[in-house]
Design a protein around this motif. Sequence first.
Motif, mmCIF file in Angstrom:
data_model
loop_
_atom_site.group_PDB
_atom_site.id
_atom_site.type_symbol
_atom_site.label_atom_id
_atom_site.label_comp_id
_atom_site.label_asym_id
_atom_site.label_seq_id
_atom_site.Cartn_x
_atom_site.Cartn_y
_atom_site.Cartn_z
ATOM 1 N N GLY A 15 -50.851 13.248 22.465
ATOM 2 C CA GLY A 15 -50.025 14.341 21.962
ATOM 3 C C GLY A 15 -48.852 13.879 21.132
ATOM 4 O O GLY A 15 -48.976 13.041 20.245
ATOM 5 N N ARG A 95 -48.642 29.736 23.653
ATOM 6 C CA ARG A 95 -47.923 30.298 22.513
ATOM 7 C C ARG A 95 -48.547 29.874 21.181
ATOM 8 O O ARG A 95 -48.319 28.744 20.736
ATOM 9 C CB ARG A 95 -46.450 29.876 22.529
ATOM 10 N N GLN A 157 -54.959 22.725 30.150
ATOM 11 C CA GLN A 157 -53.891 23.599 29.661
ATOM 12 C C GLN A 157 -53.346 24.508 30.754
ATOM 13 O O GLN A 157 -52.182 24.909 30.715
ATOM 14 C CB GLN A 157 -54.382 24.428 28.461
#
Length: 312
Positions: A15, A95, A157
């Motif tokens: 990430g 989001r 997630q």
Amino acid sequence: MALTGAYKIVLFVGGVGGAKLAYGLSKLLPPDRLTIVVNVGDDFWHLGLRICPDADTVLYTLAGRVDSANGWGVANDTSQVLTALADIGGETWFRIGDADLATHLTRTDRLRRGARPTEVATELCAVMGVEYALLPVTDESVPTIVDTKEKGRLSFQSYFVANRWQPTVTAIGYEGADGASVTREVGDAIDQADAIIIAPSNPWLSIAPMLAVGDLRARLLARDVPRIAMSPIIGGRAVKGPAAKLMRELGLEVSAASVADYYGDLLNGFVDDVVNPPFEHDGLKIARMDTMMPDGEARIRVAQSLLEWLES
Ligand code: FO1
């Protein structure tokens, strides 16, 4: 292990931390000398769309579009769709901004028409002006699964975002990793690499999901070139994310030495941060440097120090 001439680097990233080093190296090496291999363990289906967070974090970072506060998503993105979703009871825990949504819609459309994830990544890089090869480690689905004490088995997630990585981790799995294989593109890059670099990403959540794929670990071990990792732990903590918390939950000392132990014989080099207590590890060449990358200039400086060490 001194690198000379127009050497080629393969960088394994997860990430946000990995994307920073990718950015720094991209300012020093041309596209034909830097290949970025990205984790697919975070990828999931959400609202009918295929979301590839680690690929998109690197893509947006190299394209200069990333929301720098989060390290993911698009800078200054709007949230019209999220608001509309909330109004009709849709899922908004993950989001997704409006511009980011365009990426997910395009990727999903291309995949449904038969494109490989590798091809989609290449197409998205091209349209965003990123000339570097940004390669998913595999074109198959190898989702990271997290077993937790409080919530049982969670998808990545769900653990990372919905539960804000607070549940206590008891085990981590990489579903389907054995049966999967690295792509031809990744295999070729490894065979041609003059050095393999593992970015300061979370070893258990971002790097291990790649190393578990097929014969990747064996293919890396077969290359007698520098195989180095940069510590994601600085001053006893992770710069961002759950790495330190995870290490405690896995019963490990929160240190760069623990990370080096975890990677084991995969590495012959390690880049540690100057604030970390020095450690020895047989067979490991250890460099100590300032590895904090708070901004663009620091990322380039860290990348420069790294390459200078490899060239020394
Ligand atoms: N991480 C969060 O903590 N909260 C979010 O709402 C969130 C949304 C999101 C949307 C697109 C994207 O590409 C990444 C996103 N991430 C979010 C990060 C994502 O969970 C990554 O998997 C982590 O950064 C770990 O690599």
